[in-house]
Motif scaffolding. Structure first.
Motif, PDB file in Angstrom:
ATOM      1  N   LEU A 117       0.859  -1.190   0.000  1.00  0.00           N
ATOM      2  CA  LEU A 117       0.000   0.000   0.000  1.00  0.00           C
ATOM      3  C   LEU A 117       0.891   1.234   0.000  1.00  0.00           C
ATOM      4  O   LEU A 117       1.940   1.251   0.659  1.00  0.00           O
ATOM      5  CB  LEU A 117      -0.868  -0.013   1.267  1.00  0.00           C
ATOM      6  CG  LEU A 117      -1.842   1.145   1.485  1.00  0.00           C
ATOM      7  CD1 LEU A 117      -2.951   1.132   0.433  1.00  0.00           C
ATOM      8  CD2 LEU A 117      -2.476   1.059   2.886  1.00  0.00           C
ATOM      9  N   GLY A 118       0.481   2.253  -0.731  1.00  0.00           N
ATOM     10  CA  GLY A 118       1.248   3.505  -0.707  1.00  0.00           C
ATOM     11  C   GLY A 118       0.398   4.646  -1.217  1.00  0.00           C
ATOM     12  O   GLY A 118      -0.658   4.434  -1.838  1.00  0.00           O
ATOM     13  N   CYS A 119       0.839   5.867  -0.933  1.00  0.00           N
ATOM     14  CA  CYS A 119       0.128   7.039  -1.459  1.00  0.00           C
ATOM     15  C   CYS A 119       1.132   8.081  -1.930  1.00  0.00           C
ATOM     16  O   CYS A 119       2.267   8.144  -1.449  1.00  0.00           O
ATOM     17  CB  CYS A 119      -0.813   7.633  -0.410  1.00  0.00           C
ATOM     18  SG  CYS A 119       0.011   8.372   0.995  1.00  0.00           S
ATOM     19  N   ALA A 120       0.673   8.884  -2.878  1.00  0.00           N
ATOM     20  CA  ALA A 120       1.483  10.008  -3.381  1.00  0.00           C
ATOM     21  C   ALA A 120       1.200  11.226  -2.520  1.00  0.00           C
ATOM     22  O   ALA A 120       0.068  11.451  -2.090  1.00  0.00           O
ATOM     23  CB  ALA A 120       1.109  10.286  -4.831  1.00  0.00           C
ATOM     24  N   LEU A 121       2.241  12.021  -2.269  1.00  0.00           N
ATOM     25  CA  LEU A 121       2.094  13.240  -1.474  1.00  0.00           C
ATOM     26  C   LEU A 121       2.060  14.468  -2.381  1.00  0.00           C
ATOM     27  O   LEU A 121       2.688  14.479  -3.448  1.00  0.00           O
ATOM     28  CB  LEU A 121       3.270  13.369  -0.498  1.00  0.00           C
ATOM     29  CG  LEU A 121       3.397  12.285   0.581  1.00  0.00           C
ATOM     30  CD1 LEU A 121       4.654  12.527   1.417  1.00  0.00           C
ATOM     31  CD2 LEU A 121       2.157  12.259   1.477  1.00  0.00           C
ATOM     32  N   SER A 122       1.379  15.505  -1.891  1.00  0.00           N
ATOM     33  CA  SER A 122       1.341  16.752  -2.674  1.00  0.00           C
ATOM     34  C   SER A 122       2.692  17.476  -2.597  1.00  0.00           C
ATOM     35  O   SER A 122       3.024  18.267  -3.469  1.00  0.00           O
ATOM     36  CB  SER A 122       0.218  17.652  -2.171  1.00  0.00           C
ATOM     37  OG  SER A 122       0.310  17.815  -0.773  1.00  0.00           O
ATOM     38  N   HIS A 158       6.982  18.578   6.545  1.00  0.00           N
ATOM     39  CA  HIS A 158       6.021  19.086   5.558  1.00  0.00           C
ATOM     40  C   HIS A 158       4.612  18.760   6.002  1.00  0.00           C
ATOM     41  O   HIS A 158       4.379  17.684   6.563  1.00  0.00           O
ATOM     42  CB  HIS A 158       6.196  18.369   4.217  1.00  0.00           C
ATOM     43  CG  HIS A 158       7.500  18.622   3.552  1.00  0.00           C
ATOM     44  ND1 HIS A 158       7.715  19.667   2.689  1.00  0.00           N
ATOM     45  CD2 HIS A 158       8.669  17.960   3.627  1.00  0.00           C
ATOM     46  CE1 HIS A 158       8.949  19.635   2.252  1.00  0.00           C
ATOM     47  NE2 HIS A 158       9.561  18.609   2.809  1.00  0.00           N
ATOM     48  N   ILE A 159       3.698  19.648   5.719  1.00  0.00           N
ATOM     49  CA  ILE A 159       2.279  19.274   5.803  1.00  0.00           C
ATOM     50  C   ILE A 159       1.853  18.988   4.373  1.00  0.00           C
ATOM     51  O   ILE A 159       2.050  19.806   3.469  1.00  0.00           O
ATOM     52  CB  ILE A 159       1.420  20.399   6.408  1.00  0.00           C
ATOM     53  CG1 ILE A 159       1.848  20.665   7.855  1.00  0.00           C
ATOM     54  CG2 ILE A 159      -0.061  20.017   6.348  1.00  0.00           C
ATOM     55  CD1 ILE A 159       1.096  21.789   8.539  1.00  0.00           C
ATOM     56  N   SER A 160       1.303  17.805   4.181  1.00  0.00           N
ATOM     57  CA  SER A 160       0.992  17.377   2.830  1.00  0.00           C
ATOM     58  C   SER A 160      -0.398  16.756   2.798  1.00  0.00           C
ATOM     59  O   SER A 160      -0.958  16.426   3.844  1.00  0.00           O
ATOM     60  CB  SER A 160       2.056  16.349   2.423  1.00  0.00           C
ATOM     61  OG  SER A 160       1.854  15.944   1.108  1.00  0.00           O
TER      62      SER A 160
END
Ligand code: HSE
Length: 307
Positions: free
Chosen positions: A23-28, A294-296
């Motif tokens: 599982l993974g997610c892309a960050l802004s 970072h806040i993403s």
């Protein structure tokens, strides 16, 4: 015929506690940039420059050039390539530095040669590069770096995109003490108790169901890390203190990002995210640990051309 393309690729959080290697997610933010130039020597890939990190520039030992060469070869080596890499995601950070390079490289080659491959079709080539760095062929960083959003990587078959959580703010803390993925994998047990594996599968399923309902609170509640975090947390500077402070400041969930040392902390509103960021920054300063923070958000955008 294009002579050069410029590409951007996002940082990613792999595992997200419940889906080790799956599982993974892309960050802004953050993300990184790469320029891929066409050259006249068919099949020859060179690295022109790497800015922002001291990485091996030998094309056989660099994630980006290995990934680019793999795709170039499968397209019949119609030209050569020169790559200029701008690293803003530090290697060994646990937020998919090598995956961002591999993803940017294959998106760049795909675009430069007008090959028309879909992001999911680029995954195997990006993995050729990524696996050189990590020592294992897992797509939980590369797939979200290419597809964007939240992605499940099953043991077989194509990646599965699931609805991203729009109400999540993620505070990503990177204590700048490099941890190699291979070393973080070496501390993991070869076998785990059946009851833990069963409970972890149940939490993973609960998380995915919550994502489909768009319920960020329930999704955060499901983020129990039973199999991996307990073994790796000792590698992360002041992990227990960071965790306690993040929760005291309003985090609903959190844990180790990929193989660390970055950690991620989930907030459900921007005020809580700011509080967590400020508190964790203060903690790192008190311990004299160099860091970035970072806040993403989870970004729906994977690696893409910016020129
Ligand atoms: N799933 C991999 C691991 C991610 O945790 O080792 C590495 O970034």
């Amino acid at each position: 015929m294009k002579e050069r393309v410029e590409v951007w690729a996002p940082a990613t959080v792999a595992n997200i506690n419940v889906g080790f290697d799956a599982l993974g997610c892309a960050l802004s933010a953050p993300g990184e940039r790469m320029i891929v130039h066409r050259t006249s020597e068919p099949g020859v890939v060179r690295i022109r420059a790497i800015h922002g990190a001291a990485l091996d520039m030998h094309p056989e030992r660099n994630v980006a050039s290995i990934a680019a060469k793999s795709l170039l070869q499968s397209l019949g080596n119609p030209c050569g390539l020169e790559m200029e890499i701008f690293k803003s995601i530090l290697p060994g950070s646990g937020i998919g530095s090598s995956a961002a390079s591999a993803a940017a490289a294959v998106v760049g080659v795909n675009e430069l040669l007008d090959a028309g491959l879909r992001p999911d079709e680029l995954i195997p080539f990006a993995l050729d590069g990524e696996s050189f760095a990590s020592g294992a062929r897992h797509a939980d960083n590369v797939a979200p770096a290419l597809l964007g959003g939240l992605v499940i990587c099953p043991p077989e078959g194509p990646p599965i995109a699931i609805p991203a959580l729009e109400d999540w703010s993620m505070v990503v803390l990177h204590p700048q003490i490099p941890i190699k993925t291979a070393d973080a994998r070496a501390v993991l047990p070869g076998q785990v108790p059946l009851k833990d594996a069963a409970a972890q599968a149940a939490w993973f399923g609960t998380f995915v169901a919550a994502c489909h309902r768009g319920d960020g609170t329930a999704a955060a509640y499901a983020l129990e890390d039973l199999l991996v975090g307990p073994h790796r947390s000792k590698l992360i500077p002041h992990f227990d203190e960071v965790r306690t402070l993040a929760f005291d400041c309003g985090a609903r969930a959190g844990g180790i990002s990929g193989s660390g040392p970055s950690t991620f902390w989930v907030a459900l509103d921007s005020a809580a995210a700011e509080n967590i960021k400020e508190a964790l920054s203060g903690l790192m300063q008190r311990h004299a640990v160099p860091f970035s923070i970072h806040i993403s958000a989870i970004s729906g955008r994977g690696a893409h051309c910016i020129s």
